[in-house]
Write a protein that holds these residues in place. Structure first.
Motif, PDB file in Angstrom:
ATOM      1  N   GLY A 173       0.821  -1.209   0.000  1.00  0.00           N
ATOM      2  CA  GLY A 173       0.000   0.000   0.000  1.00  0.00           C
ATOM      3  C   GLY A 173       0.856   1.261   0.000  1.00  0.00           C
ATOM      4  O   GLY A 173       0.425   2.313  -0.471  1.00  0.00           O
ATOM      5  N   SER A 174       2.089   1.133   0.492  1.00  0.00           N
ATOM      6  CA  SER A 174       2.955   2.313   0.572  1.00  0.00           C
ATOM      7  C   SER A 174       3.432   2.778  -0.798  1.00  0.00           C
ATOM      8  O   SER A 174       3.868   3.915  -0.943  1.00  0.00           O
ATOM      9  N   VAL A 175       3.341   1.914  -1.788  1.00  0.00           N
ATOM     10  CA  VAL A 175       3.827   2.321  -3.112  1.00  0.00           C
ATOM     11  C   VAL A 175       2.678   2.758  -4.035  1.00  0.00           C
ATOM     12  O   VAL A 175       2.870   3.564  -4.942  1.00  0.00           O
ATOM     13  N   ILE A 176       1.465   2.263  -3.772  1.00  0.00           N
ATOM     14  CA  ILE A 176       0.345   2.655  -4.658  1.00  0.00           C
ATOM     15  C   ILE A 176      -0.539   3.756  -4.041  1.00  0.00           C
ATOM     16  O   ILE A 176      -1.465   4.240  -4.680  1.00  0.00           O
ATOM     17  N   THR A 177      -0.256   4.108  -2.775  1.00  0.00           N
ATOM     18  CA  THR A 177      -0.982   5.234  -2.174  1.00  0.00           C
ATOM     19  C   THR A 177       0.028   6.140  -1.468  1.00  0.00           C
ATOM     20  O   THR A 177       1.141   5.724  -1.176  1.00  0.00           O
ATOM     21  N   ASN A 178      -0.393   7.363  -1.201  1.00  0.00           N
ATOM     22  CA  ASN A 178       0.401   8.238  -0.325  1.00  0.00           C
ATOM     23  C   ASN A 178      -0.064   7.928   1.085  1.00  0.00           C
ATOM     24  O   ASN A 178      -1.200   8.257   1.441  1.00  0.00           O
ATOM     25  N   LYS A 179       0.763   7.261   1.850  1.00  0.00           N
ATOM     26  CA  LYS A 179       0.303   6.681   3.117  1.00  0.00           C
ATOM     27  C   LYS A 179      -0.200   7.691   4.154  1.00  0.00           C
ATOM     28  O   LYS A 179      -1.066   7.383   4.948  1.00  0.00           O
ATOM     29  N   GLY A 180       0.317   8.900   4.122  1.00  0.00           N
ATOM     30  CA  GLY A 180      -0.080   9.880   5.128  1.00  0.00           C
ATOM     31  C   GLY A 180      -1.347  10.643   4.783  1.00  0.00           C
ATOM     32  O   GLY A 180      -1.873  11.392   5.596  1.00  0.00           O
ATOM     33  N   GLU A 181      -1.827  10.482   3.563  1.00  0.00           N
ATOM     34  CA  GLU A 181      -2.953  11.299   3.088  1.00  0.00           C
ATOM     35  C   GLU A 181      -4.135  10.387   2.774  1.00  0.00           C
ATOM     36  O   GLU A 181      -4.034   9.536   1.874  1.00  0.00           O
ATOM     37  N   TYR A 182      -5.222  10.525   3.525  1.00  0.00           N
ATOM     38  CA  TYR A 182      -6.374   9.616   3.419  1.00  0.00           C
ATOM     39  C   TYR A 182      -6.838   9.419   1.967  1.00  0.00           C
ATOM     40  O   TYR A 182      -7.090  10.376   1.261  1.00  0.00           O
ATOM     41  N   ARG A 183      -6.948   8.168   1.545  1.00  0.00           N
ATOM     42  CA  ARG A 183      -7.436   7.759   0.225  1.00  0.00           C
ATOM     43  C   ARG A 183      -6.704   8.446  -0.930  1.00  0.00           C
ATOM     44  O   ARG A 183      -7.319   8.787  -1.940  1.00  0.00           O
ATOM     45  N   SER A 184      -5.417   8.624  -0.774  1.00  0.00           N
ATOM     46  CA  SER A 184      -4.674   9.294  -1.837  1.00  0.00           C
ATOM     47  C   SER A 184      -3.930   8.236  -2.664  1.00  0.00           C
ATOM     48  O   SER A 184      -3.064   7.521  -2.173  1.00  0.00           O
ATOM     49  N   LEU A 185      -4.335   8.152  -3.933  1.00  0.00           N
ATOM     50  CA  LEU A 185      -3.822   7.108  -4.819  1.00  0.00           C
ATOM     51  C   LEU A 185      -2.609   7.587  -5.603  1.00  0.00           C
ATOM     52  O   LEU A 185      -2.562   8.746  -6.008  1.00  0.00           O
ATOM     53  N   ARG A 186      -1.643   6.701  -5.821  1.00  0.00           N
ATOM     54  CA  ARG A 186      -0.521   7.011  -6.724  1.00  0.00           C
ATOM     55  C   ARG A 186      -0.809   6.268  -8.038  1.00  0.00           C
ATOM     56  O   ARG A 186      -0.254   5.217  -8.316  1.00  0.00           O
ATOM     57  N   LYS A 187      -1.729   6.857  -8.790  1.00  0.00           N
ATOM     58  CA  LYS A 187      -2.312   6.191  -9.955  1.00  0.00           C
ATOM     59  C   LYS A 187      -1.261   5.799 -10.999  1.00  0.00           C
ATOM     60  O   LYS A 187      -1.248   4.693 -11.519  1.00  0.00           O
TER      61      LYS A 187
END
Ligand code: IPE
Length: 267
Positions: A13-27
């Protein structure tokens, strides 16, 4: 390589989302990873983590500690909603790259009783025989003891390894691999190759245990998941998903930056 065997690819999850920002995707990163996965020519099961689609709310409602107050249900509903959305995004991204991906909801097929897990993998087994690529995710599972708890994607990989003939497990993380502290210099160094026994003796760099939002144990949890995985599978690999081409290098048996962990020390 035994073609009957299956690889597990865990997308952290740490690579496909920004972990500190709720529901923030690294599309973009997700698409690049899915593109490389589409070149994988061995049958595989894909597991993805939660990142900011799971950990933030889980922490807010102490979901990882099990049932203690009714208000936690709000957190359970929200995480289910957010994780369903994330799984759909992951599956769509894989399908766009030509992977025949199909998602299975983890807590519908895994629960925990007093002595272990109750699992029903029949549909996943069937899907694999039809050349489909099952996609699962870390989830909140129901348990006899605590009512519910979080099953991380790393532990899920372990349960899968106990029930399928798994060849290798590849962890796509947001760091280059496992860093260990050199006792002489005090420096953190990337371990390129480790055996299961080495894991008992090395000192894992504390730099990697600093994510305050992670409710499933961060690198410490990963190391213990890897230790038990190596009881079942011959090889576990940790790579950095910010450089997805490293996946292709693994496939082509080329040199890559990452950590290979093997069950037995070569003699
Ligand atoms: C956590 O899964 C699942 C939930 C919080 C619902 P993981 O622990 O595998 O997620 P990542 O990869 O660390 O983000």
């Amino acid at each position: 390589m035994n073609s009957k065997k299956i690889d597990i690819i865990k997308i952290g999850g740490s690579v496909i989302t920004n972990k500190g920002e709720y529901r923030s995707l690294r599309k973009k990163q997700l698409s690049l990873i899915c593109k490389e996965i589409s070149k994988w020519d061995i049958k595989c099961i894909i597991v993805h983590g939660a990142g900011s689609f799971g950990h933030i709310i889980a922490k807010q409602y102490s979901i990882h500690l099990g049932f203690s107050y009714q208000e936690q249900m709000k957190g359970i509903f929200q995480i289910r909603k957010d994780m369903t959305e994330l799984s759909e995004i992951v599956v769509n991204s894989l399908v766009e790259e030509g992977v025949k991906a199909l998602s299975f909801q983890t807590s519908a097929i895994i629960s925990e009783n007093k002595s272990g897990y109750d699992v029903n993998f029949n549909s996943i087994k069937k899907a694999l025989t039809l050349d489909l690529t099952p996609v699962l995710a870390g989830d909140i599972i129901f348990t006899e003891k605590e009512g519910f708890r979080i099953l991380s994607g790393d532990t899920l990989a372990n349960i899968l390894a106990n029930n399928f003939e798994i060849n290798r497990v590849i962890f796509i993380s947001d760091i280059d691999g496992i860093y260990i502290r050199n006792k002489d210099t005090g420096e953190d160094e990337l371990a390129t190759s480790l055996s299961k026994d080495d894991l008992d003796f090395i000192s894992i760099s504390i730099l990697q245990q600093s994510d305050s939002n992670d409710v499933t144990g961060d690198m410490k949890g990963k190391i213990s998941a890897i230790k038990s995985l190596l009881e079942q599978v011959s090889e576990v690999i940790v790579i950095n998903g910010n450089y997805p081409k490293r996946l292709t290098s693994i496939q082509n048996s080329e040199n890559f930056i990452g950590t290979i962990l093997i069950a037995k020390k070569s003699t």
